[in-house]
Design a protein around this motif. Structure first.
Motif, short mmCIF file in Angstrom:
data_model
loop_
_atom_site.label_atom_id
_atom_site.label_comp_id
_atom_site.label_asym_id
_atom_site.label_seq_id
_atom_site.Cartn_x
_atom_site.Cartn_y
_atom_site.Cartn_z
N THR A 73 51.45 60.06 65.30
CA THR A 73 51.15 60.29 66.70
C THR A 73 52.13 61.28 67.32
OG1 THR A 73 52.59 58.52 67.55
CG2 THR A 73 50.33 57.91 66.90
N SER A 74 51.70 61.89 68.42
CA SER A 74 52.59 62.81 69.13
C SER A 74 53.57 62.06 70.02
CB SER A 74 51.76 63.78 69.98
OG SER A 74 51.06 63.07 70.99
N PHE A 75 53.34 60.75 70.25
CA PHE A 75 54.23 60.00 71.13
C PHE A 75 55.27 59.17 70.39
CE2 PHE A 75 50.34 57.39 70.71
CZ PHE A 75 50.85 56.21 70.21
N ALA A 76 55.15 59.05 69.06
CA ALA A 76 56.13 58.24 68.32
C ALA A 76 56.36 58.76 66.91
CB ALA A 76 55.69 56.78 68.28
N ARG A 77 56.16 60.05 66.69
CA ARG A 77 56.38 60.58 65.34
C ARG A 77 57.87 60.62 65.04
NH1 ARG A 77 57.08 66.22 65.45
NH2 ARG A 77 57.21 67.04 67.57
N PRO A 78 58.26 60.57 63.78
CA PRO A 78 59.68 60.42 63.42
C PRO A 78 60.60 61.45 64.02
CG PRO A 78 58.30 59.99 61.51
CD PRO A 78 57.36 60.48 62.59
N ALA A 79 60.16 62.72 64.13
CA ALA A 79 61.05 63.77 64.62
C ALA A 79 61.56 63.49 66.03
CB ALA A 79 60.35 65.12 64.58
#
Length: 284
Positions: free
Chosen positions: A234-240
């Motif tokens: 997801t764009s709201f909780a991706r690792p980066a």
């Protein structure tokens, strides 16, 4: 579904910036399309002798993979995504099942797409869980330029675990916010600024202004481990976004999800919505 979950951008997101490293997780953990929605899409091609599919924001190719066994007359598929890693994954998934159907890939923003072979006009244009990322008026103008006279545009989606209302998703949102701040992350650097113009408004101002709306209730069950895998896509909780705190976040999220799971299972009741749009005078 009919309002974007995240702000659209007119610029293509680079392959390395968003979702590139997560293509494998995306293919494994992102939910597929409900069978009823797949059959609805196939039904739009009744009477079309040689259907051509254009799948915008294809990701790992979920839409064409679901359609191929149902729409057996499909002769060509164009896959469009800004992410080269996703397109590689989609091509690999389709290769063993495509049969005589040909497949082309286009790496770039959806509104800049042009068919590799002139005259091969799409009869079905699909966009699943990705229209919010796109320059939507430009995409619909592109579709009008290249699509067959009776083409159908299908815009589909069902929100995300961020928007789903349940005790476990609310607790998960709070945990994410405790690491990243109150504002929901979106894209590579931005935050979500609130709902904007609806998809129906976009379509009403386009040539594809005749719209029917279809709703398919879906109940999904997740294991806590599957939710962690999903979050990575997801764009709201991706690792980066978590940088060196990602391991701590995932450990805390796993404990939270295990505490909320009933018999090891978390339940999501969603509604998958399909907007089918045609030009005035197009086949019903």
């Amino acid at each position: 579904m009919t309002r974007p979950d995240q702000p659209a951008s007119t610029a293509a997101v680079s392959d390395d910036a968003l979702f590139g490293p997560e293509a494998t997780d995306y293919a494994r953990y992102r939910p597929g399309l409900p069978d009823a929605a797949v059959h609805l899409l196939a039904s739009t091609q009744h009477g079309v002798p040689a259907p051509v599919l254009l799948d915008l924001g294809t990701g790992t190719g979920q839409v064409p993979r679901a359609l191929l066994p149902v729409l057996l007359r499909l002769v060509h598929i164009d896959l469009v995504d800004v992410n080269a890693s996703m397109l590689q994954a989609a091509s690999a998934v389709l290769e063993p099942v495509r049969g005589a159907c040909t497949v082309d890939v286009f790496t770039g923003a959806a509104d800049t797409f042009a068919p590799a072979v002139p005259g091969r006009a799409p009869t079905l244009i699909t966009c699943c869980r990705s229209f919010h990322w796109m320059a939507r008026p430009g995409v619909l103008s592109m579709a009008d330029r290249i699509a067959a006279p009776h083409a159908v545009v299908a815009i589909m989606g069902d929100g995300s675990l961020w928007t789903h209302e349940a005790d476990w998703t609310a607790a998960l949102r709070e945990l994410i916010q405790s690491y990243l701040g109150e504002d929901r992350r979106a894209g590579t650097r931005g935050t979500y600024a609130g709902p904007g113009r609806s998809y129906e408004d976009d379509l009403a101002d386009s040539r594809f202004s005749v719209v029917t709306e279809h709703h398919f209730p879906v109940t999904r069950t997740w294991t806590p481990e599957d939710v962690i895998g999903y979050l990575r896509t997801t764009s709201f909780a991706r690792p980066a976004l978590f940088a060196d705190r990602n391991r701590d976040f995932e450990a805390a999220a796993l404990r939270l999800l295990q505490d909320h799971a009933d018999g090891g299972v978390l339940t999501e009741d969603a509604v998958f919505t399909v907007l089918l749009a045609r030009r005035p005078g197009g086949a019903a």
